[in-house]
Enzyme design. Sequence first.
Site, PDB file in Angstrom:
ATOM      1  N   ARG A  50       0.868  -1.185   0.000  1.00 24.98           N
ATOM      2  CA  ARG A  50       0.000   0.000   0.000  1.00 24.98           C
ATOM      3  C   ARG A  50       0.894   1.220   0.000  1.00 24.98           C
ATOM      4  O   ARG A  50       2.111   1.104  -0.113  1.00 24.98           O
ATOM      5  CB  ARG A  50      -0.969  -0.012   1.187  1.00 24.98           C
ATOM      6  CG  ARG A  50      -0.659  -0.924   2.315  1.00 24.98           C
ATOM      7  CD  ARG A  50      -0.362  -0.224   3.624  1.00 24.98           C
ATOM      8  NE  ARG A  50       1.042   0.065   3.720  1.00 24.98           N
ATOM      9  CZ  ARG A  50       1.552   1.181   4.234  1.00 24.98           C
ATOM     10  NH1 ARG A  50       0.781   2.139   4.677  1.00 24.98           N
ATOM     11  NH2 ARG A  50       2.843   1.348   4.286  1.00 24.98           N
ATOM     12  N   ARG A  90      -8.170  -0.250  -6.412  1.00 23.42           N
ATOM     13  CA  ARG A  90      -8.600   0.491  -5.220  1.00 23.42           C
ATOM     14  C   ARG A  90      -8.964   1.901  -5.676  1.00 23.42           C
ATOM     15  O   ARG A  90      -8.162   2.549  -6.373  1.00 23.42           O
ATOM     16  CB  ARG A  90      -7.506   0.528  -4.150  1.00 23.42           C
ATOM     17  CG  ARG A  90      -7.081  -0.848  -3.654  1.00 23.42           C
ATOM     18  CD  ARG A  90      -6.128  -0.755  -2.490  1.00 23.42           C
ATOM     19  NE  ARG A  90      -6.794  -0.236  -1.296  1.00 23.42           N
ATOM     20  CZ  ARG A  90      -6.151   0.116  -0.183  1.00 23.42           C
ATOM     21  NH1 ARG A  90      -4.830   0.010  -0.126  1.00 23.42           N
ATOM     22  NH2 ARG A  90      -6.819   0.559   0.868  1.00 23.42           N
ATOM     23  N   GLN A 180      -1.717  -0.855  10.775  1.00 22.48           N
ATOM     24  CA  GLN A 180      -0.484  -0.449  10.104  1.00 22.48           C
ATOM     25  C   GLN A 180       0.449   0.328  11.027  1.00 22.48           C
ATOM     26  O   GLN A 180       1.662   0.293  10.873  1.00 22.48           O
ATOM     27  CB  GLN A 180      -0.798   0.413   8.868  1.00 22.48           C
ATOM     28  CG  GLN A 180      -1.533  -0.315   7.764  1.00 22.48           C
ATOM     29  CD  GLN A 180      -3.014  -0.007   7.775  1.00 22.48           C
ATOM     30  OE1 GLN A 180      -3.612   0.142   8.850  1.00 22.48           O
ATOM     31  NE2 GLN A 180      -3.635   0.085   6.624  1.00 22.48           N
ATOM     32  N   ASP A 221      -2.957   9.697   0.659  1.00 16.77           N
ATOM     33  CA  ASP A 221      -3.068   8.872  -0.542  1.00 16.77           C
ATOM     34  C   ASP A 221      -3.591   9.674  -1.723  1.00 16.77           C
ATOM     35  O   ASP A 221      -3.427   9.262  -2.870  1.00 16.77           O
ATOM     36  CB  ASP A 221      -4.007   7.692  -0.279  1.00 16.77           C
ATOM     37  CG  ASP A 221      -3.388   6.671   0.661  1.00 16.77           C
ATOM     38  OD1 ASP A 221      -2.941   5.618   0.175  1.00 16.77           O
ATOM     39  OD2 ASP A 221      -3.345   6.934   1.871  1.00 16.77           O
ATOM     40  N   ASN A 231      -6.689  10.361   3.464  1.00 15.97           N
ATOM     41  CA  ASN A 231      -5.694   9.496   4.097  1.00 15.97           C
ATOM     42  C   ASN A 231      -6.425   8.419   4.888  1.00 15.97           C
ATOM     43  O   ASN A 231      -7.657   8.396   4.948  1.00 15.97           O
ATOM     44  CB  ASN A 231      -4.770  10.314   5.003  1.00 15.97           C
ATOM     45  CG  ASN A 231      -3.563   9.504   5.462  1.00 15.97           C
ATOM     46  OD1 ASN A 231      -2.886   8.878   4.649  1.00 15.97           O
ATOM     47  ND2 ASN A 231      -3.266   9.507   6.756  1.00 15.97           N
ATOM     48  N   LYS A 232      -5.659   7.535   5.507  1.00 17.97           N
ATOM     49  CA  LYS A 232      -6.231   6.421   6.251  1.00 17.97           C
ATOM     50  C   LYS A 232      -7.327   6.893   7.205  1.00 17.97           C
ATOM     51  O   LYS A 232      -7.203   7.922   7.858  1.00 17.97           O
ATOM     52  CB  LYS A 232      -5.121   5.714   7.034  1.00 17.97           C
ATOM     53  CG  LYS A 232      -5.564   4.516   7.838  1.00 17.97           C
ATOM     54  CD  LYS A 232      -6.299   3.477   6.989  1.00 17.97           C
ATOM     55  CE  LYS A 232      -5.454   2.974   5.850  1.00 17.97           C
ATOM     56  NZ  LYS A 232      -6.215   2.043   4.969  1.00 17.97           N
TER      57      LYS A 232
END
Length: 312
Positions: A50, A90, A180, A221, A231-232
């Site tokens: 990722r 994705r 993560q 991202d 982002n996450k």
Amino acid sequence: MKYSPLFWPIEFKNGAVYILDETALPGKLTYIKARDYKQACCAISEMKTRAVGQVILVFYTFLMELKKHEGKKNLRPHLQKVAEAINSTRPTLSFKFLTDMILDWQGKGVPLEKSIPGFLEMLKGARIQQAEEAAKLLEDGDTILTHCNISGVLPLVAQFCLAQGKTISLFATETRPYLQGSRLTAWELQRSGVPVTIISDNMVAQVMSEGKVNKVIVGADHLAQNGDIANKIGTYQIAILARYFNIPFYVFCPPASRKATGKDIKIEIRPDKELLEYHGLRLAPAGAKAYYPAFDVTPNGLITRHIYLQIG
């Protein structure tokens, strides 16, 4: 300069792509061999790699397909099929931005065998420059909170800080449900000799209220034209808390996409079993439902500074 394995987690050799299996960390450091674009796409979809690993894998996948079909005339239709497969893996990261770039080179007659390795070397240098820029924003004794994993950049930031006579430490959220932060970030920081403390995602407000962190650094991202970032999941609420506690919030950003604002970024919804299970172990009662958006959008107004990736 010493790099974390996560800084450049993909290798291309002997016509195949070797992918650091990030789902196996920290238990073991192992690589998956992808022999064609379908296997590479599967590695992205299954989150074997990722963040920057996905980006590197996109470029090496095209090199792999060129090698596999060496000597074949009119590869354009096949490369377009490869691009479509990558683009569908994705939705939140702008894969089409990358595949369009490669197809554009090929359409203009640019030899991909040279342009792709050249671009990746430029990318590597740009990531090092990002780390150096971030180090300049930090002071001796800073404790930084981070969320998820920025693919090997934070150990580099610490190295640059040490070279400048500054010592830093970090707090890393677990980053549920894939963990993560605890599996990857804490692992690479510990390997690099950087002090790191793990907290669960729901401890951030308390830790900030106790004055234990004085800066936040996260990745992104996706960057929209107006400065919003995806982002996450969990990044948005940390940005809100950082604003409340008057803590600077810095973001490592990719080049901006064509999306006007964060509202235009499609958020990936992961399978609910990834929240209900962990490594095949059921965590929730039978019949329970789950909702797992993998990313959230942080508005530009909550970001103290974007640390841009300077490409080209």
